[in-house]
Design an enzyme around this catalytic site. Structure first.
Site, PDB file in Angstrom:
ATOM      1  CB  SER A  22     -18.181  16.724  51.824  1.00 57.82           C
ATOM      2  OG  SER A  22     -17.923  17.495  52.467  1.00 57.82           O
ATOM      3  CE1 TYR A  62     -22.929  19.393  50.901  1.00 59.16           C
ATOM      4  CE2 TYR A  62     -21.184  19.798  52.397  1.00 59.16           C
ATOM      5  CZ  TYR A  62     -21.522  19.451  50.912  1.00 59.16           C
ATOM      6  OH  TYR A  62     -20.478  19.214  50.169  1.00 59.16           O
TER       7      TYR A  62
HETATM    8  P1  NDP Z   1     -19.863  24.208  42.378  1.00 61.68           P
HETATM    9  O1  NDP Z   1     -20.910  25.271  43.070  1.00 61.68           O
HETATM   10  O2  NDP Z   1     -18.665  25.052  41.748  1.00 61.68           O
HETATM   11  O3  NDP Z   1     -20.449  23.302  41.354  1.00 61.68           O
HETATM   12  C1  NDP Z   1     -21.419  22.627  41.438  1.00 61.68           C
HETATM   13  C2  NDP Z   1     -21.789  21.709  40.372  1.00 61.68           C
HETATM   14  O4  NDP Z   1     -22.960  21.020  40.564  1.00 61.68           O
HETATM   15  C3  NDP Z   1     -22.252  22.838  39.445  1.00 61.68           C
HETATM   16  O5  NDP Z   1     -21.527  22.236  38.208  1.00 61.68           O
HETATM   17  C4  NDP Z   1     -23.675  22.627  39.286  1.00 61.68           C
HETATM   18  O6  NDP Z   1     -24.102  23.062  37.941  1.00 61.68           O
HETATM   19  C5  NDP Z   1     -24.192  21.188  39.553  1.00 61.68           C
HETATM   20  N1  NDP Z   1     -25.306  21.046  40.083  1.00 61.68           N
HETATM   21  C6  NDP Z   1     -26.019  21.564  41.314  1.00 61.68           C
HETATM   22  N2  NDP Z   1     -27.105  21.399  41.281  1.00 61.68           N
HETATM   23  C7  NDP Z   1     -27.568  20.434  40.331  1.00 61.68           C
HETATM   24  C8  NDP Z   1     -28.614  19.798  39.646  1.00 61.68           C
HETATM   25  N3  NDP Z   1     -29.799  19.979  40.206  1.00 61.68           N
HETATM   26  N4  NDP Z   1     -28.487  19.158  38.485  1.00 61.68           N
HETATM   27  C9  NDP Z   1     -27.265  19.026  37.878  1.00 61.68           C
HETATM   28  N5  NDP Z   1     -26.420  19.698  38.394  1.00 61.68           N
HETATM   29  C10 NDP Z   1     -26.296  20.450  39.470  1.00 61.68           C
HETATM   30  O7  NDP Z   1     -19.179  23.573  43.967  1.00 61.68           O
HETATM   31  P2  NDP Z   1     -18.075  22.345  43.699  1.00 61.68           P
HETATM   32  O8  NDP Z   1     -17.296  22.088  42.478  1.00 61.68           O
HETATM   33  O9  NDP Z   1     -17.168  22.503  45.023  1.00 61.68           O
HETATM   34  O10 NDP Z   1     -19.052  21.077  44.102  1.00 61.68           O
HETATM   35  C11 NDP Z   1     -19.052  19.748  43.454  1.00 61.68           C
HETATM   36  C12 NDP Z   1     -19.312  18.552  44.453  1.00 61.68           C
HETATM   37  O11 NDP Z   1     -18.114  18.727  45.230  1.00 61.68           O
HETATM   38  C13 NDP Z   1     -20.596  18.831  45.291  1.00 61.68           C
HETATM   39  O12 NDP Z   1     -21.165  17.895  45.380  1.00 61.68           O
HETATM   40  C14 NDP Z   1     -20.054  19.414  46.546  1.00 61.68           C
HETATM   41  O13 NDP Z   1     -20.948  19.209  47.644  1.00 61.68           O
HETATM   42  C15 NDP Z   1     -18.850  18.724  46.890  1.00 61.68           C
HETATM   43  N6  NDP Z   1     -17.862  19.249  47.752  1.00 61.68           N
HETATM   44  C16 NDP Z   1     -17.517  20.525  47.600  1.00 61.68           C
HETATM   45  C17 NDP Z   1     -16.620  20.924  48.632  1.00 61.68           C
HETATM   46  C18 NDP Z   1     -16.160  22.444  48.272  1.00 61.68           C
HETATM   47  O14 NDP Z   1     -15.564  23.027  49.475  1.00 61.68           O
HETATM   48  N7  NDP Z   1     -16.040  23.094  47.255  1.00 61.68           N
HETATM   49  C19 NDP Z   1     -15.922  20.194  49.384  1.00 61.68           C
HETATM   50  C20 NDP Z   1     -16.259  18.837  49.427  1.00 61.68           C
HETATM   51  C21 NDP Z   1     -17.448  18.297  48.650  1.00 61.68           C
HETATM   52  P3  NDP Z   1     -25.509  23.871  37.596  1.00 61.68           P
HETATM   53  O15 NDP Z   1     -25.706  24.936  38.524  1.00 61.68           O
HETATM   54  O16 NDP Z   1     -25.060  24.440  36.206  1.00 61.68           O
HETATM   55  O17 NDP Z   1     -26.663  22.834  37.319  1.00 61.68           O
HETATM   56  C1  8X3 Z   2     -17.685  21.264  51.446  1.00 62.35           C
HETATM   57  C2  8X3 Z   2     -16.871  21.478  52.477  1.00 62.35           C
HETATM   58  O1  8X3 Z   2     -16.530  22.014  54.869  1.00 62.35           O
HETATM   59  O2  8X3 Z   2     -18.022  23.421  53.669  1.00 62.35           O
HETATM   60  O3  8X3 Z   2     -18.395  19.915  51.487  1.00 62.35           O
HETATM   61  O4  8X3 Z   2     -18.594  21.335  54.428  1.00 62.35           O
HETATM   62  S1  8X3 Z   2     -17.487  22.260  53.999  1.00 62.35           S
END
Ligand code: NDP
Ligand code: 8X3
Length: 271
Positions: A156, A169
């Site tokens: 991120s 985070y």
């Molecule tokens: P979502 O919340 O849509 O997806 C998160 C996913 O992670 C879900 O499928 C959830 O599945 C899974 N997850 C969470 N905890 C666990 C666990 N303990 N075991 C297995 N699976 C888990 O968010 P995003 O798609 O945005 O996030 C995906 C990744 O991208 C993350 O690492 C996030 O930090 C990163 N990210 C997101 C950004 C954004 O702005 N959206 C920007 C930068 C990075 P379930 O709950 O079914 O287990």
């Molecule tokens: C998720 C993006 O800007 O909320 O990693 O940290 S931010």
């Protein structure tokens, strides 16, 4: 000699953690469109079932799913034992897992350090850092050497900068970046590629999870700006994994055009 052939993902096994929503679910569709065979993990099985069905429609050569909690070593072991039954083994003893997408994670809460909660910190570090380590340790013996295999870690912008309320985070994603760089050293000479894709603001369930279901607060994060979409990130994942085997994309920082920096976001008036 270097051959400049795009790495085909057709019929290759691709493992995606956190495949039940957001980037992970979009990645399932994007790798499916390349004809890959999918192994999908997350805690919400009902969601995975739908993602797998959609992936088959999108062209996946196979799409299997299994419960996975990356914060539990036992769950990761059970999941990987299941993965082994799906992918079979090569004569060389290495497995046939060609792409690992370490995507599971997220942020919990937006409290200052002074007001921080143990449960939020622990979940954040457990999933984004320790989960990635656990899954990678278990997956590496299943990845073929010198065959263009890739590990794609999802970091991120938060791992490269700081903002108030995100101590755990930011620490977790800085940890993810450090682990990726360490793996780059440790995997040198194996032919297994590793890199990190680090997005800025992307509209998924990320903020709903961070604000514990408060949809209004989540929507406000993206108000008046054009955030990245899950499909934008999935497209990058496929591009990275399909480079010729001698090309390692180490680090990608990708932000919405409307975001110059963390907290520096262009917003249009909201009607
Ligand atoms: P979502 O919340 O849509 O997806 C998160 C996913 O992670 C879900 O499928 C959830 O599945 C899974 N997850 C969470 N905890 C666990 C666990 N303990 N075991 C297995 N699976 C888990 O968010 P995003 O798609 O945005 O996030 C995906 C990744 O991208 C993350 O690492 C996030 O930090 C990163 N990210 C997101 C950004 C954004 O702005 N959206 C920007 C930068 C990075 P379930 O709950 O079914 O287990
Ligand atoms: C998720 C993006 O800007 O909320 O990693 O940290 S931010």
């Amino acid at each position: 000699m270097t051959t400049r052939m795009k790495y085909s993902l057709k019929n290759k096994w691709v493992l995606i953690t956190g495949a039940s929503s957001g980037f992970g679910a979009a990645a399932a569709r994007a790798f499916a469109a390349e004809g890959a065979k999918l192994l999908l993990g997350a805690r919400r099985i009902d969601r995975l079932e739908k993602v797998a069905a959609r992936a088959v429609k999108a062209g996946a050569a196979a799409a299997h799913f299994h419960e996975l909690d990356v914060s539990s070593t036992a769950s990761v072991k059970t999941f990987m034992a299941w993965v082994k039954t799906k992918i079979g083994r090569r004569k060389s003893a290495a497995g046939n897992l060609h792409v690992l997408v370490n995507n599971a994670g997220g942020a919990h809460g937006l409290d200052s350090v002074a007001a921080g909660k143990d449960a939020d910190w622990e979940t954040t570090l457990q999933t984004n850092v320790l989960g990635l380590l656990r899954v990678t340790r278990a997956a590496l013996p299943l990845m073929p050497p010198d065959a263009g295999a890739s590990i794609l870690n999802i970091g991120s912008i938060a791992g490269r900068t700081a903002y108030a309320g995100a101590a755990a985070y930011c620490a977790a994603k800085a940890g993810e970046l450090a682990v990726t760089r360490v793996l780059r050293h440790e995997l040198l000479g194996t032919g297994i590629r590793v890199g990190t894709i680090d997005p800025g603001l992307a509209e998924t369930e990320f903020s709903v999870v961070r604000f514990k279901g408060d949809k209004k607060k989540a929507d406000d994060v993206y108000a008046g700006m054009n955030p990245l979409t899950a499909e934008d990130i999935a497209e990058i994942m496929v591009w990275v994994a399909s480079r010729p085997p001698h090309v390692n994309i180490d680090e990608i920082l990708v932000k919405p055009t409307d975001q110059a920096e963390m907290g520096k976001v262009f917003r249009r008036p909201v009607k």
